[in-house]
Design a protein around this motif. Structure first.
Motif, mmCIF file in Angstrom:
data_model
loop_
_atom_site.group_PDB
_atom_site.id
_atom_site.type_symbol
_atom_site.label_atom_id
_atom_site.label_comp_id
_atom_site.label_asym_id
_atom_site.label_seq_id
_atom_site.Cartn_x
_atom_site.Cartn_y
_atom_site.Cartn_z
ATOM 1 N N GLU A 87 -5.156 0.480 6.996
ATOM 2 C CA GLU A 87 -5.554 -0.913 7.271
ATOM 3 C C GLU A 87 -5.864 -1.675 5.989
ATOM 4 O OE1 GLU A 87 -8.939 -1.271 9.877
ATOM 5 O OE2 GLU A 87 -7.900 -0.137 11.457
ATOM 6 N N ARG A 88 -6.461 -0.990 5.049
ATOM 7 C CA ARG A 88 -6.905 -1.648 3.807
ATOM 8 C C ARG A 88 -5.918 -1.429 2.667
ATOM 9 N NH1 ARG A 88 -13.205 0.430 4.604
ATOM 10 N NH2 ARG A 88 -13.375 -0.352 6.754
ATOM 11 N N ARG A 89 -4.695 -1.082 3.038
ATOM 12 C CA ARG A 89 -3.687 -0.739 2.035
ATOM 13 C C ARG A 89 -3.532 -1.805 0.965
ATOM 14 N NH1 ARG A 89 0.608 -0.314 5.189
ATOM 15 N NH2 ARG A 89 0.493 1.952 5.397
ATOM 16 N N GLU A 90 -3.444 -3.041 1.415
ATOM 17 C CA GLU A 90 -3.149 -4.116 0.460
ATOM 18 C C GLU A 90 -4.242 -4.221 -0.607
ATOM 19 O OE1 GLU A 90 -2.164 -8.858 0.741
ATOM 20 O OE2 GLU A 90 -2.104 -7.671 2.591
ATOM 21 N N PRO B 264 4.876 -0.684 -5.614
ATOM 22 C CA PRO B 264 5.584 0.157 -4.613
ATOM 23 C C PRO B 264 5.122 1.619 -4.695
ATOM 24 C CG PRO B 264 7.124 -1.244 -5.820
ATOM 25 C CD PRO B 264 5.808 -1.398 -6.507
ATOM 26 N N ARG B 265 4.935 2.101 -5.910
ATOM 27 C CA ARG B 265 4.452 3.464 -6.075
ATOM 28 C C ARG B 265 3.071 3.613 -5.436
ATOM 29 N NH1 ARG B 265 2.500 7.523 -9.976
ATOM 30 N NH2 ARG B 265 0.476 7.943 -8.994
ATOM 31 N N THR C 297 1.759 1.743 -3.073
ATOM 32 C CA THR C 297 1.899 1.625 -1.621
ATOM 33 C C THR C 297 2.285 2.980 -1.030
ATOM 34 O OG1 THR C 297 2.567 -0.676 -1.893
ATOM 35 C CG2 THR C 297 3.084 0.358 0.236
ATOM 36 N N GLY C 298 3.235 3.620 -1.689
ATOM 37 C CA GLY C 298 3.622 4.955 -1.248
ATOM 38 C C GLY C 298 2.454 5.925 -1.327
ATOM 39 N N GLU C 299 1.630 5.744 -2.346
ATOM 40 C CA GLU C 299 0.512 6.680 -2.531
ATOM 41 C C GLU C 299 -0.551 6.516 -1.445
ATOM 42 O OE1 GLU C 299 -0.882 7.001 -6.651
ATOM 43 O OE2 GLU C 299 -2.647 8.054 -5.871
ATOM 44 N N VAL C 300 -0.737 5.286 -0.965
ATOM 45 C CA VAL C 300 -1.660 5.119 0.173
ATOM 46 C C VAL C 300 -1.120 5.903 1.368
ATOM 47 C CG1 VAL C 300 -2.691 3.495 1.802
ATOM 48 C CG2 VAL C 300 -2.471 2.850 -0.609
ATOM 49 N N GLY C 301 0.185 5.786 1.599
ATOM 50 C CA GLY C 301 0.798 6.513 2.707
ATOM 51 C C GLY C 301 0.686 8.020 2.534
ATOM 52 N N ARG C 302 0.837 8.470 1.304
ATOM 53 C CA ARG C 302 0.698 9.899 1.034
ATOM 54 C C ARG C 302 -0.732 10.349 1.316
ATOM 55 N NH1 ARG C 302 3.074 13.592 -2.735
ATOM 56 N NH2 ARG C 302 1.577 15.202 -3.297
#
Lengths: 547, 547
Positions: free
Chosen positions: A92-95, A110-111, A113-118
């Motif tokens: 939710e707080r990714r941004e 982008p890296r 952003t991917g790291e939040v997903g990881r």
């Protein structure tokens, strides 16, 4: 008083305020102020983070110890919900996380952003692992009342958590290996409260991640003290944490010096504790002759891509290439050198890392027999770093252990071996590594088969025809390896096996049925996997085995 | 030259000759002579055992390192046959082992006969464990070529052995915790060559056991160097062994001082190694009020039996009793004191142990608030020891950590607590233990349920309504526990879980099918248990997962 304004004017979950987390609350330290800096300019970034006082460290440890019996008694299902809630809040707080981390680390959005997903994916994987019911390590040896030579008592075994864990996050993964990263996820999954020392290079990112954990703890009803995060300048807070008698294990990702200091402090305690420090690795890449012959230039290009990815700031960066001389290696070298020479460079994580990178690269280049093959551009940023490709002959490499010093960043040493015997000798000379990579065509397989056992003894992960940067989060991953890659090669800091670092077995002999932990009750109410007289399964015990 | 005569006149497998084992051969040391002594008389027993020279230590380690790649590549089935062959030879030579051990330790023949069975049974259990196919810890995460956000590579995991292991046997179990004991059995099972330092108190027994291992290694075609045994006087040989770079882990059973010295030496190496030292434990026995009320006297009798078993020389001897004051405890105390007062005493393992036992008991008795309730007879033997029962009030026990000092032998401290609150405080004050015992009637279960989590945090094994002496060898046993019971509570030195001490995980990423270890091949040719995408099973992979 900018800090207080910030605290009032913005919702704390998306805007850094300068606070730590102690127990359930945001708390401002009362020590010296610490700030992260923008690696592009070197300028300090607000807000300031006053460091924890001695009393605040004490309080975080006391709350963790107090939370431990409550937290470890929660069901695996409830802890899974806690981890999933953290994951949801991070997503939710990714941004906000990405923006702040981008400011503090200069890593591309982008890296990040991917790291939040990881990071959220990692938390969800541990939630799934908690439900899979294997981590408890349950075993039951039922009584044999008429056993020979003596009757055998009823003995059951399960694993319990060690206690509060101190976590020291990494600079290079401000999310996935930091406040809410793998060490925290696996310790919380195991049932251990966590006290994080925030990494000084990304204090705002650390605060936002810590708020997500604290909010999730509140939302899922976890006890106060299950998570705290402290800020410290220098090594004092960390040393206090590791020495605190209530801390029962340490997770660390960082430099060899830092890891060894923590390991020494832990060993010097009246009651020593395990330290899982992931430290230094140069991640050798072996280019076998047929592969080099068939695709030398292609490998050179791909290698340079892996070397310069993320400014070379991966634990698994390929800092060493071992290959047999010949036309294939010439093609590899030309392609790699061209790619490095034309590389634009990158902003590194901190000016300190960039300075150390430059010095360590110079030191390595100055060793006897080392030549610089190529050097890329260095951006004008405060923390700019340039890619470098060095080379040395195989015999020199075998003779000089200092050529194995890690240069954290996009510098790699290409070792030209005269033949496969010298290549084998170079492999035998290697220190412990996180990874070892082999590029091999089918014609190379007999040689690869000979090298494989040597690599197994020296690395935690062996990969073929790929590049070591990129660590999959799953069940089979090992991100670990023999010293100095880690202080404890018996586990991993990535993947579900990481939970075992924070558990120990307990046996229950003739414990009355009503007092047994759920995992080892006859009826297996939580459906875990168990070894019954050694045989794995998840069935309930037959009624005649019940006491 | 008695030694040489012995060497010539009797078959070496049943008569001690004064030899060590280095590689496949009996070898006479070239250092200072060491002899075991008859604990009844204190007189030295022949033959003399010249200690290993520095070169001989070197050679044992070099042979172990040389054997390692060959030994670890043997199949689990072949190692199982090796272990079974050792077991068979020990059973065949039982009489000679028992006679020699009886001479060197004064332990009764029936006990030693049982210990041979325990030792061979332990080796056979590890053989079965090798065949069960769970210890490899195999995991497979198949590739997901179309995975999101990125394709997932194929990753597989198995455990491999750490390397040569140094084993330091215990004085108190000349067979089951010594040359061919649990540390050796689990290390060999894991695929680790073993170098034993023979215990100086039973050199002849150690030689006979070592001969059985060497003969079994020859008979089953194991590589030279898979097993060696060295003799040393003092601590020098041991320190050399632990510091040798080819040694990769240590198993130790003995005193706290000895274990800590070895742990410090291991931590000081350029490449630190794990140490599994089982050291000191006073094995608290909790007598809960209802149980005391219903069977105080009976418990007192049974307690004295456990306390004086084997001259009190068990790691799990009940050196501490915690109970709430009242008529039930009075009955317990009278019965226990009577039994101790009329106990005939026993010959201890060595005169050194007997001297230390007497001194340590006096030191404990001299602490503030401690009274001696009863003291048994002391045999006139050189190594004679008498049973002793001491008592102290709960508040004193909580206030004085020195009351937790282990007295190795048949001395126990009874702590009289004013109420269950004080009993709980006494439990909270406990150091780490191998065992914690609870005697409870059903009316005690609510109290027991509160105490259980506290005991879990402080002990490796919790048992109800029995006595801690007697450690079952099985799958669920934990013979370990928090410091100072051991240096590493994450495992056990008894039971099949002990094999994990000598293994570490390795991941294989995109390794070509033909180069994969058998445990993680698609077709599962050795039929091991594996976690496939996290789910346990032993099926082959479906063809579409094959690469």
């Amino acid at each position: 008083m900018k800090r207080k304004e910030t605290l009032v004017s913005a919702p704390p979950q998306t805007c850094p305020t300068g606070a730590m987390v102690i127990g359930a609350e945001p708390v401002i330290g009362t020590g010296e102020e610490v700030r992260s800096a923008d690696p592009r300019t070197g300028a300090a970034i607000g807000p300031a983070y006053p460091a924890a006082s001695v009393e605040q460290v004490e309080r975080a440890c006391a709350l963790a110890a107090q939370a431990f019996p409550v937290f470890r008694a929660t069901t695996a299902e409830r802890r899974a919900e806690f981890l999933e809630c953290i994951a949801d809040l991070l997503d939710e707080r990714r941004e906000a996380l990405v923006e702040r981390a981008h400011l503090e680390t200069a890593l591309p959005r982008p890296r990040l952003t991917g790291e939040v997903g990881r990071t959220s994916g990692q938390l969800r994987l541990f939630a799934a692992e908690l439900r899979a019911g294997t981590w408890q390590g349950a075993r039951i040896d039922p009584a044999r009342p008429g056993g020979a030579p003596l009757p055998r008592p009823d003995i059951r075994q399960r694993r319990i958590p060690l206690g509060p864990v101190a976590v020291f996050g990494a600079s290079n993964f401000p999310l996935a290996f930091s406040t809410a990263g793998g060490d925290t996820a696996s310790a919380l999954a195991a049932g251990c409260p966590v006290v994080v020392k925030a990494h000084p290079a990304h204090l705002g990112t650390a605060e936002l991640a810590a708020r997500a954990i604290a909010d999730a703890a509140a939302e899922t009803g976890m006890p106060e003290g299950v998570f705290s995060q402290l800020v410290g300048s220098g090594t004092e807070i960390g040393a206090r944490l590791v020495s605190d008698p209530r801390i029962r294990a340490v997770g660390f990702t960082g430099s060899r010096g830092g890891g060894l200091a923590i390991a020494a402090a832990a060993a010097a305690r009246p009651v020593p504790i395990p330290v899982y420090a992931e430290m230094s690795s140069i991640n050798p890449v072996l280019l076998l002759p047929a592969a080099l012959g068939s695709r030398g230039a292609e490998l050179g290009d791909a290698f340079a891509g892996s070397l310069t990815l993320g400014a070379g700031q991966f634990c698994t960066n390929p800092g060493l290439v071992l290959a047999v001389d010949g036309p294939g290696l010439d093609a590899f070298t030309r392609a790699a050198a061209d790619a490095v020479a034309t590389n634009a460079g990158a902003t590194m994580l901190t000016t300190g890392i960039a300075d150390h990178y430059a010095t360590a690269g110079d030191t390595l280049t100055a060793r006897d027999g080392v030549d610089e093959l190529a050097r890329g551009s260095r951006p004008g940023d405060a923390a700019g770093g340039c890619a470098r490709l060095l080379t040395v002959a195989g015999a020199r490499f075998v003779a000089d252990p200092k050529l194995q010093a890690e240069v954290f960043g996009a510098t790699s040493l290409l070792v030209r071996c005269a033949d496969t015997t010298e290549l084998t000798a170079a492999v035998c000379a290697l220190e412990g590594q996180l990874t070892a990579t082999v590029h091999a065509d089918e014609a190379d397989y007999p040689l690869a088969a000979k090298l494989l056992p040597l690599l197994e003894e020296r690395a935690g992960r062996i990969l073929f025809d790929g590049w070591p940067t990129g660590v999959e989060v799953g069940h089979a991953m090992v991100h670990g390896g023999p010293f100095p890659a880690t202080t404890d090669p018996r586990s991993t800091s990535v993947g579900t096996l990481a939970i075992e670092r924070f558990l120990r077995p307990v046996a229950y002999q003739d414990v009355p049925a009503g007092l047994l932990p759920a995992e080892v009750r006859d009826d297996n109410p939580v459906g875990v996997w168990r070894r019954l007289d050694g045989e794995p399964g998840r069935d309930a015990l037959a009624a005649d085995s019940a006491d």
